[in-house]
Scaffold this motif. Structure first.
Motif, mmCIF file in Angstrom:
data_model
loop_
_atom_site.group_PDB
_atom_site.id
_atom_site.type_symbol
_atom_site.label_atom_id
_atom_site.label_comp_id
_atom_site.label_asym_id
_atom_site.label_seq_id
_atom_site.Cartn_x
_atom_site.Cartn_y
_atom_site.Cartn_z
ATOM 1 N N ILE A 201 0.076 20.998 17.174
ATOM 2 C CA ILE A 201 -1.337 21.366 17.309
ATOM 3 C C ILE A 201 -1.562 22.112 18.621
ATOM 4 N N HIS B 43 -0.110 25.647 18.301
ATOM 5 C CA HIS B 43 -0.964 26.511 17.479
ATOM 6 C C HIS B 43 -2.217 26.926 18.239
ATOM 7 N N ASN B 44 -2.801 26.012 18.967
ATOM 8 C CA ASN B 44 -4.022 26.333 19.698
ATOM 9 C C ASN B 44 -3.762 27.244 20.889
ATOM 10 N N ASN C 224 -3.315 30.688 19.283
ATOM 11 C CA ASN C 224 -4.606 31.206 18.823
ATOM 12 C C ASN C 224 -5.618 31.365 19.965
ATOM 13 N N SER D 65 -7.045 29.168 21.657
ATOM 14 C CA SER D 65 -8.087 28.144 21.670
ATOM 15 C C SER D 65 -8.026 27.328 22.958
ATOM 16 N N ALA E 184 -9.121 18.334 24.478
ATOM 17 C CA ALA E 184 -8.775 18.159 23.060
ATOM 18 C C ALA E 184 -8.082 16.819 22.832
ATOM 19 N N LEU F 58 -5.857 16.916 14.710
ATOM 20 C CA LEU F 58 -5.662 17.743 13.523
ATOM 21 C C LEU F 58 -6.982 17.970 12.789
ATOM 22 N N SER G 173 -9.883 18.025 13.991
ATOM 23 C CA SER G 173 -10.768 18.865 14.797
ATOM 24 C C SER G 173 -10.360 20.334 14.813
ATOM 25 N N CYS G 174 -9.160 20.638 14.341
ATOM 26 C CA CYS G 174 -8.691 22.023 14.329
ATOM 27 C C CYS G 174 -9.492 22.851 13.334
ATOM 28 N N THR H 215 -6.079 26.903 11.358
ATOM 29 C CA THR H 215 -5.064 26.269 12.206
ATOM 30 C C THR H 215 -4.459 25.074 11.482
ATOM 31 N N ARG H 216 -5.323 24.295 10.810
ATOM 32 C CA ARG H 216 -4.831 23.124 10.068
ATOM 33 C C ARG H 216 -3.815 23.522 9.011
ATOM 34 N N VAL I 155 -0.583 24.169 10.803
ATOM 35 C CA VAL I 155 -0.068 22.894 11.309
ATOM 36 C C VAL I 155 0.485 22.065 10.151
#
Length: 123
Positions: free
Chosen positions: A42, A45-46, A49, A51, A61, A88, A90-91, A95-96, A99
């Motif tokens: 996670i 990925h964030n 991206n 984030s 987070a 997860l 909250s993504c 993104t989920r 993930v």
């Protein structure tokens, strides 16, 4: 079935749903290993991206994922697992999806459950 009629938020994505089912039925040590990997994925990925732009974003987070919302779900029993699942949830949906595929790959490659994902498009 209409995607708004699912009982659990993670059942909207079939791969994520399978991964969560495997996680739920795994022993405690495997759940913790997967949860730690999930948090790592996670975060990756964030970062990709954009984030998370600062360490404060990342800490925020994780803290949000640790918020106690009760002890009614199977993943609320362990703090690490609860944190991973809440992060997860909250993504953003896109993104989920990424993930979910990454965590399915981790489960398939590292745990004795590869047949669960034989039909799943993981790429």
């Amino acid at each position: 079935m209409d995607k708004d009629n699912y009982r659990r938020w993670y059942d909207k994505d079939p791969i994520l749903s399978k991964a969560m089912r495997i996680l739920e039925t795994s022993d405690d040590n495997i759940q913790i290993q997967i949860a730690i990997n999930l948090i790592k994925v996670i975060i990756e990925h964030n970062i990709i991206n954009n984030s998370y732009n600062t360490v404060d974003d990342l800490i925020s987070a994780v803290e949000l994922g640790k918020e106690d919302k009760g002890q009614t779900r199977w993943y609320d029993i362990d703090k690490t697992l609860r944190t991973a699942i809440h992060m997860l949830e909250s993504c953003p949906e896109e993104t989920r999806v990424g993930v979910a595929r990454d965590i399915a790959k981790i489960i398939k490659e590292n745990f004795d459950t590869p047949e669960e994902f034989d039909d799943a498009p993981l790429d």
